[in-house]
Design a protein around this motif. Structure first.
Motif, PDB file in Angstrom:
ATOM      1  N   GLU A 247      65.922  16.013 -45.516  1.00 48.88           N
ATOM      2  CA  GLU A 247      65.330  17.345 -45.413  1.00 48.88           C
ATOM      3  C   GLU A 247      64.037  17.304 -44.602  1.00 48.88           C
ATOM      4  O   GLU A 247      63.787  18.164 -43.747  1.00 48.88           O
ATOM      5  N   ALA A 250      64.893  16.874 -40.971  1.00 51.29           N
ATOM      6  CA  ALA A 250      65.359  18.122 -40.356  1.00 51.29           C
ATOM      7  C   ALA A 250      64.181  19.031 -40.027  1.00 51.29           C
ATOM      8  O   ALA A 250      64.134  19.662 -38.961  1.00 51.29           O
ATOM      9  N   GLU A 251      63.209  19.092 -40.948  1.00 55.60           N
ATOM     10  CA  GLU A 251      62.022  19.915 -40.695  1.00 55.60           C
ATOM     11  C   GLU A 251      61.228  19.381 -39.496  1.00 55.60           C
ATOM     12  O   GLU A 251      60.729  20.153 -38.656  1.00 55.60           O
ATOM     13  N   GLN A 253      62.401  17.590 -36.996  1.00 55.43           N
ATOM     14  CA  GLN A 253      63.157  17.852 -35.765  1.00 55.43           C
ATOM     15  C   GLN A 253      62.998  19.294 -35.315  1.00 55.43           C
ATOM     16  O   GLN A 253      62.877  19.572 -34.113  1.00 55.43           O
ATOM     17  N   GLU A 254      63.015  20.216 -36.275  1.00 57.01           N
ATOM     18  CA  GLU A 254      62.828  21.624 -35.938  1.00 57.01           C
ATOM     19  C   GLU A 254      61.437  21.849 -35.362  1.00 57.01           C
ATOM     20  O   GLU A 254      61.247  22.612 -34.400  1.00 57.01           O
ATOM     21  N   ARG A 255      60.421  21.158 -35.910  1.00 51.70           N
ATOM     22  CA  ARG A 255      59.057  21.297 -35.403  1.00 51.70           C
ATOM     23  C   ARG A 255      58.951  20.740 -33.984  1.00 51.70           C
ATOM     24  O   ARG A 255      58.315  21.329 -33.108  1.00 51.70           O
ATOM     25  N   ARG A 257      61.379  20.583 -31.812  1.00 48.17           N
ATOM     26  CA  ARG A 257      62.038  21.541 -30.920  1.00 48.17           C
ATOM     27  C   ARG A 257      61.123  22.715 -30.615  1.00 48.17           C
ATOM     28  O   ARG A 257      60.989  23.141 -29.456  1.00 48.17           O
ATOM     29  N   ARG A 258      60.449  23.226 -31.659  1.00 48.85           N
ATOM     30  CA  ARG A 258      59.575  24.386 -31.484  1.00 48.85           C
ATOM     31  C   ARG A 258      58.382  24.035 -30.597  1.00 48.85           C
ATOM     32  O   ARG A 258      58.018  24.794 -29.679  1.00 48.85           O
TER      33      ARG A 258
END
Length: 287
Positions: A247, A250-251, A253-255, A257-258
């Protein structure tokens, strides 16, 4: 909150919330200074659906469960007395009580959003029947902390019709064998006391050796069970840690990407600004 209260709260939780509830209660026990209780709670296994429903019965239908266990006492008394007539009377009552309790348990589970499949229903009934047959199983069911369904083959001393298994009409052949056994017993009794004592001593020594082997095997079995439970608890704990790590990944990786998208936007804006700056300089130089 002490360990017993925490354990009761844990097994009263829904199956879906079991792991999260266990972790939260374990943390609370540890924070309260009960490290041993926290460790014991973490080792408790998530109940199967059948076990969860049985635990629900222990909490919500205690009087009906007591009636079931009391019926088990009647069966054991009739079995000990070799009372075939009484056993035949109790057999249909046994099925009736099991059917009623299993039906009520299913209704309770469905009221809490838990559908009961045919397989789970069968395991529930087998667990309740085991509680009726075996006092130890009855105590385990009454405690309301089962993690797995139970099963018992029956009382072991009655047949399907309820008759004691050692009450069988003698045929002529069986009568003859009985006579031969009595003759053999008489012959054995006529042996000398010394020979009899020697045989009995040898048998006793053999029994003692077998008892010692059985005790050793039991210790090995209990040690293996304990090791398996500890290993299972470790696996489950590591599995929880892995889920948390996934988890967090995933957070992250999202950061990434952003932030990457924001960086691209900033670079485009910088290039545009530089372009405007060059154009402005050219206009200025022409003045």
């Amino acid at each position: 909150m002490d360990f017993e209260e925490a354990a009761d709260t844990l097994y009263a939780a829904s199956a879906a919330d079991f792991i999260a509830t266990r972790n939260e209660l374990a943390k609370q026990l540890k924070a309260d200074g009960d490290q041993l209780g926290s460790t014991r709670l973490k080792a408790m296994r998530k109940p199967t659906v059948a076990a969860w429903v049985t635990n629900l019965v222990a909490r919500e239908l205690p009087d009906e469960l007591d009636d079931l266990l009391a019926l088990g006492d009647e069966f054991r008394e009739a079995t000990a007395d070799l009372d075939g007539e009484r056993l035949r009377e109790l057999a249909p009552k046994r099925h009736k009580v099991l059917d009623k309790l299993a039906k009520e348990a299913t209704k309770l589970a469905e009221q809490q959003g838990q559908k009961i499949s045919a397989d789970v229903g069968q395991k529930l009934r087998e667990t309740l029947d085991a509680a009726l047959v075996d006092p130890a199983a009855g105590d385990a069911v009454r405690e309301g902390r089962l993690s797995s369904a139970l099963r018992h083959v029956g009382f072991g001393v009655v047949d399907e019709s309820g008759e004691p298994t050692n009450v069988t009409p003698l045929t002529d052949e069986r009568r003859q064998k009985a006579r031969e056994r009595r003759k053999a017993e008489t012959a054995a009794e006529e042996e000398s006391a010394a020979a009899r004592r020697k045989r009995e001593k040898a048998e006793q020594e053999q029994e003692e050796r077998e008892a010692a082997k059985k005790a050793e095997a039991k210790e090995e079995f209990e040690a293996a069970v304990s090791a398996a439970q500890q290993a299972e608890a470790t696996v489950e704990d590591l599995d929880n840690q892995l889920d948390e790590a996934r988890e967090a990944l995933a957070e992250a990786q999202e950061r990434v990407r952003r932030l990457g998208a924001e960086l691209d936007d900033a670079r485009r804006a910088a290039r545009d600004a530089q372009k405007h700056s060059r154009e402005a300089r050219k206009r200025y130089n022409r003045l």
